[in-house]
Design an enzyme around this catalytic site. Structure first.
Site, PDB file in Angstrom:
ATOM      1  N   LYS A  75       1.226  -0.770  -6.758  1.00 25.02           N
ATOM      2  CA  LYS A  75       2.523  -0.264  -6.315  1.00 25.02           C
ATOM      3  C   LYS A  75       2.337   0.779  -5.209  1.00 25.02           C
ATOM      4  O   LYS A  75       1.426   1.606  -5.271  1.00 25.02           O
ATOM      5  CB  LYS A  75       3.263   0.345  -7.510  1.00 25.02           C
ATOM      6  CG  LYS A  75       4.666   0.846  -7.216  1.00 25.02           C
ATOM      7  CD  LYS A  75       5.333   1.348  -8.494  1.00 25.02           C
ATOM      8  CE  LYS A  75       6.708   1.942  -8.217  1.00 25.02           C
ATOM      9  NZ  LYS A  75       7.365   2.440  -9.456  1.00 25.02           N
ATOM     10  N   SER A 152      12.120   1.412  -9.242  1.00 27.93           N
ATOM     11  CA  SER A 152      11.454   1.454  -7.958  1.00 27.93           C
ATOM     12  C   SER A 152      10.371   0.391  -7.792  1.00 27.93           C
ATOM     13  O   SER A 152       9.908   0.148  -6.680  1.00 27.93           O
ATOM     14  CB  SER A 152      10.845   2.841  -7.739  1.00 27.93           C
ATOM     15  OG  SER A 152       9.862   3.117  -8.745  1.00 27.93           O
ATOM     16  N   SER A 176      11.969   2.421 -13.943  1.00 28.46           N
ATOM     17  CA  SER A 176      11.437   1.774 -12.743  1.00 28.46           C
ATOM     18  C   SER A 176      10.543   0.573 -12.985  1.00 28.46           C
ATOM     19  O   SER A 176      10.210  -0.138 -12.039  1.00 28.46           O
ATOM     20  CB  SER A 176      10.685   2.798 -11.880  1.00 28.46           C
ATOM     21  OG  SER A 176      11.595   3.660 -11.244  1.00 28.46           O
TER      22      SER A 176
END
Length: 479
Positions: A75, A152, A176
């Site tokens: 990520k 996210s 997220s």
């Protein structure tokens, strides 16, 4: 390996091919790169691609861990890796480099996961939709191109759903992992606080709310990853209870002793999920009963939800200031109006206006929520809720490109009502893509476990996956 075959298998199935020497890590990486070149730009899901380097890493790879040497994504969250720069989805933070690896970056590689790119995020990982200006706009949802991928960890969820990788790194400080898992129809588990370490540079994220984990095609892939990435790190400020010998063994058990499951249908402040989410919840309840589990209607525990939303936002705003000011100091300049998107720019000013007593009060509220939720779960093994209170948001509904910080946080609190409170409590929770609309939009349900009991969540998740499998659901790509 043909790219089509690669996109249809989960990580452990690919690892089995490696073990039988029917394919090599290089061939898997070649297939992943081919799919990534086709689908990554179309969906705007990847950044910092290192395809040539990754092919060399695959050539040099020594089989390890349950995954043996399969392609993987990190990520773009500021997660430290010497292999990749990071931007946090922000123009201000673009191209940060690292001289060390996060503890879990090393554990991912021990698990046999070879990273070849980073996945896109919302700016500073603070939005439930991945539409960062730094990345040229929205990451697209391969289930419905008009809807958000969530955030996210939106790029990670899109990449898993689209078959670019079967397993991708994610993190969750307010939903997220679970929000994008719900939006993209993949599996996402947020571990207990302290289960997955955040060292060596950090002890906690966002006041103890954040945790690293993975998004996957299958429950067993998450279990296998958790076997390797979880476990106490010396010096960490939190420690989850001891884990079982093997999460993977737990999900392989066909028989699960009957569980007692509470159902929360309505959130705090009378926030009620839309009919599609409640209908999906009812189908999940029916499946749980079909499996022999007892399911009992229950009310959410009493807590000051408005105060919690304020506390969560205060911790986020404080972290905006800490991150932005550290970056500006490194760059040797002051903040410009276009450095960060408008909602976060306003959040920066909010953070500048907070004091130590307000931050301490926020942390105290989080701890009170831990007690309230665990006490409410007494007598139950799990809690079942909708993951989101609405269908996945349409694009541009939850971006950071306009509006004020507190209005935005209030809007998010009504969309992800059942999620961030579980970050505050520190308990494990997973989003399962069990139900879908007639148009192919996923409608997920969430399982919440007692602190340290990821194994119970994973066992029931695997049972439900066998009843309502999701891995072969169709995707759509831009023309």
């Amino acid at each position: 390996m043909h790219a089509h075959e690669y996109t249809t298998l989960d990580g452990l199935a690919l690892a089995e091919l490696l073990d039988r020497k029917e394919v090599s890590s290089v061939e898997l990486m070649e297939a992943a790169v081919a799919v990534a070149r086709e689908r990554g730009p179309a969906l705007n899901a990847l950044t910092y691609e290192r395809y040539d380097e990754a092919l060399q890493w695959a050539r040099d790879w020594q089989p390890s861990g349950p995954f043996r040497g399969i392609p993987f994504l990190l990520k773009d969250s500021g997660f430290a890796s010497r292999r990749f720069p990071s931007s946090l989805g922000s123009r201000l933070f673009n191209d940060m480099t690292y001289t060390y690896d996060a503890t879990v970056a090393g554990r991912f590689e021990q698990a046999g996961l070879i990273p070849f790119a980073r996945s896109t995020v919302s700016e500073l990982c603070m939005g439930p939709s991945t539409e960062a200006v730094r990345n040229g706009g929205a990451t697209l949802n391969p289930r419905d191109l008009t809807r958000s991928v969530g955030g996210s960890s939106g790029g990670a969820a899109a990449a898993v759903a689209a078959g670019i990788v079967p397993v991708a790194h994610g993190s969750d400080g307010g939903g997220s992992i679970r929000i994008p898992a719900a939006c993209c129809g993949v599996y996402g588990l947020k571990p207990s606080r302290g289960r997955v370490p955040m060292g060596p540079a950090r002890g906690e994220g966002w006041g103890g709310m954040a945790s690293d984990g993975v998004l996957t095609r299958s429950v067993r892939d998450t279990a296998a990853a958790m076997d390797v990435i979880s476990g106490y790190e010396a010096g960490a400020p939190y420690a989850a209870p001891p884990k079982p010998d093997s999460y993977l063994d737990a999900v392989r058990e066909q028989h699960v002793a009957p569980l007692r499951i509470a159902v929360w249908r309505r959130g705090w402040n009378d926030i009620e999920p839309v009919p599609e989410c409640l209908q999906a919840l009812e189908r999940t309840v029916a499946w749980c009963r079909e499996l022999g589990h007892e399911v009992v209607d229950a009310q959410v525990p009493e807590l000051d939800y408005t105060g919690f939303v304020r506390a969560h936002g205060s911790v986020l705003a404080t972290n905006i200031v800490i991150a932005v000011d550290a970056r500006l100091k490194l760059l040797g300049r002051s903040l410009r109006d276009d450095d960060i998107e408008p909602v976060l720019r306003d959040g920066y000013e909010v953070g500048k206006g907070l004091n130590a007593m307000q931050y301490a009060d926020a942390i105290t509220r989080f701890h009170a929520i831990s007690r309230a939720i665990e006490n409410a779960m007494a007598g139950f093994d799990l809690v079942l809720t909708p993951t989101l209170t609405q269908l996945p948001a349409k694009l541009d509904e939850l971006g950071l490109n306009r509006g004020g910080f507190w209005d935005f946080r209030t809007k998010v609190s009504r969309y992800a009502t059942f999620l961030a409170v579980i970050n505050a409590s520190g308990q494990p929770a997973a989003s399962l893509p069990l139900n879908w609309t007639a148009q192919g939009v996923p409608v997920a349900s969430q399982l919440i476990g007692h602190f340290g009991r990821e194994d119970v969540i994973l066992r029931l998740s695997a049972q439900l996956e066998r009843i309502a499998p999701w891995a072969d659901r169709p995707i759509v790509l831009p023309a």
